[in-house]
Design a protein around this motif. Structure first.
Motif, PDB file in Angstrom:
ATOM      1  N   VAL A 115       0.834  -1.311   0.071  1.00  0.00           N
ATOM      2  CA  VAL A 115       0.073  -0.002  -0.019  1.00  0.00           C
ATOM      3  C   VAL A 115       1.051   1.179   0.050  1.00  0.00           C
ATOM      4  N   LYS A 116       0.620   2.391  -0.834  1.00  0.00           N
ATOM      5  CA  LYS A 116       1.274   3.515  -0.733  1.00  0.00           C
ATOM      6  C   LYS A 116       0.626   4.659  -0.061  1.00  0.00           C
ATOM      7  N   PHE A 117       1.039   5.306   0.967  1.00  0.00           N
ATOM      8  CA  PHE A 117       0.462   6.208   1.573  1.00  0.00           C
ATOM      9  C   PHE A 117       0.667   7.694   1.042  1.00  0.00           C
ATOM     10  N   SER A 118       1.980   7.796   0.312  1.00  0.00           N
ATOM     11  CA  SER A 118       2.376   9.035  -0.175  1.00  0.00           C
ATOM     12  C   SER A 118       3.368   8.377  -1.325  1.00  0.00           C
ATOM     13  N   GLN A 119       4.071   9.158  -2.067  1.00  0.00           N
ATOM     14  CA  GLN A 119       5.106   8.987  -2.985  1.00  0.00           C
ATOM     15  C   GLN A 119       6.369   8.429  -2.122  1.00  0.00           C
ATOM     16  N   GLN A 120       6.466   8.775  -1.041  1.00  0.00           N
ATOM     17  CA  GLN A 120       7.748   8.554  -0.308  1.00  0.00           C
ATOM     18  C   GLN A 120       7.519   7.336   0.605  1.00  0.00           C
ATOM     19  N   HIS A 121       6.192   7.191   1.335  1.00  0.00           N
ATOM     20  CA  HIS A 121       5.833   6.048   2.139  1.00  0.00           C
ATOM     21  C   HIS A 121       5.117   5.089   1.894  1.00  0.00           C
ATOM     22  N   THR A 122       5.916   3.787   1.471  1.00  0.00           N
ATOM     23  CA  THR A 122       5.182   2.616   1.241  1.00  0.00           C
ATOM     24  C   THR A 122       5.346   1.652   2.133  1.00  0.00           C
ATOM     25  N   SER A 123       4.357   0.731   2.418  1.00  0.00           N
ATOM     26  CA  SER A 123       4.147  -0.285   3.299  1.00  0.00           C
ATOM     27  C   SER A 123       4.213  -1.621   2.477  1.00  0.00           C
ATOM     28  N   VAL A 124       5.113  -2.394   2.785  1.00  0.00           N
ATOM     29  CA  VAL A 124       5.237  -3.788   2.228  1.00  0.00           C
ATOM     30  C   VAL A 124       5.208  -4.994   3.041  1.00  0.00           C
ATOM     31  N   GLN A 125       4.101  -5.784   2.651  1.00  0.00           N
ATOM     32  CA  GLN A 125       4.104  -6.845   3.748  1.00  0.00           C
ATOM     33  C   GLN A 125       4.740  -8.260   3.077  1.00  0.00           C
TER      34      GLN A 125
END
Length: 86
Positions: A27-37
Motif C-alpha cells: 500500500v502506498k500512503f504517499s510517494q515516499q511512504h510505502t508499506s510492504v508485507q
C-alpha cells in the motif's frame, strides 16, 4: 460500533517482482511512504534476499529488494497501485 471489516488490510494490493516473481502486499500512503508485507514464501523466493542471506546477512535486517522496489514504482506509474493517504 465496529463494521467487522479489518481496516489494517484496506488498500493493500499484490505486487510481483519482475525478477523472481516474489509476491508481496503493498500500500502506498504517499510517494515516499510505502508499506510492504512480506510472507515467509515471498522472502524465500526473493532472488536478492537469497543472494544476500547466502553471504551471511539476516533477512530480517535487509531493508528492501531493488527489483521489487522497481516493480512497485512501475505498478504506481501504470495505475495498478494507487497512492492512498490514510
Amino acid at each position: 460500533m465496529q463494521s467487522g471489516r479489518d481496516e489494517r488490510h484496506a488498500g493493500f494490493r499484490q505486487v510481483e517482482c519482475d525478477r523472481c516473481a516474489a509476491a508481496v502486499l503493498v500500500v502506498k500512503f504517499s510517494q515516499q511512504h510505502t508499506s510492504v508485507q512480506w510472507s515467509a514464501a515471498s522472502v524465500r523466493s526473493c532472488a536478492e534476499f537469497s543472494a544476500r542471506v547466502a553471504t551471511g546477512e539476516q533477512s530480517a535486517l535487509i531493508g528492501t529488494c531493488a527489483s521489487l522496489r522497481a516493480a512497485i514504482d512501475r505498478a504506481v506509474s501504470q495505475g495498478r497501485l494507487e497512492v492512498s493517504p490514510p
